[in-house]
Motif scaffolding. Structure first.
Motif, short mmCIF file in Angstrom:
data_model
loop_
_atom_site.label_atom_id
_atom_site.label_comp_id
_atom_site.label_asym_id
_atom_site.label_seq_id
_atom_site.Cartn_x
_atom_site.Cartn_y
_atom_site.Cartn_z
N TRP A 25 57.66 13.66 40.08
CA TRP A 25 58.10 12.34 39.62
C TRP A 25 58.66 12.44 38.20
N ARG A 26 57.99 13.19 37.33
CA ARG A 26 58.48 13.34 35.95
C ARG A 26 59.84 14.02 35.93
N ARG A 29 62.59 11.67 37.35
CA ARG A 29 62.97 10.65 36.36
C ARG A 29 63.79 11.27 35.23
N GLU A 30 63.43 12.48 34.82
CA GLU A 30 64.17 13.16 33.77
C GLU A 30 65.61 13.43 34.21
N ARG A 33 67.53 10.24 34.08
CA ARG A 33 67.80 9.86 32.69
C ARG A 33 68.92 10.71 32.10
N LEU A 39 67.13 5.56 38.91
CA LEU A 39 66.32 6.38 39.83
C LEU A 39 66.62 6.01 41.28
#
Length: 77
Positions: A25-26, A29-30, A33, A39
């Motif tokens: 998930w991190r 999302r990165e 971004r 997303l």
């Protein structure tokens, strides 16, 4: 290894739940971004491109892996 965490995404106007490990998930999302994208838009693109029989969570994991591999240093010969 961490257990998958379920989050909701909206794809083509429909809500769906996806379970991924927190690390994925991190990273997901990165990527969104860095690319300046929502997303849900990135998830919809992955969803549209995935192979038949491949689950959305697996397709997202593979996308994350490919994205980071494409940016990794080539191995020393």
């Amino acid at each position: 290894m961490a257990r998958p965490v379920k989050h909701s995404l909206t794809l083509s106007g429909h809500r769906t739940s996806v379970s991924l490990e927190a690390e994925f998930w991190r990273a997901f999302r990165e990527i969104a971004r860095i690319e300046g994208r929502a997303l849900n838009a990135l998830a919809a693109e992955i969803d549209a491109a995935r192979e038949p029989g491949t689950g959305l969570a697996s397709a997202i994991r593979l996308h994350v892996l490919a994205w980071y591999r494409d940016r990794a240093e080539p191995p020393a010969a």
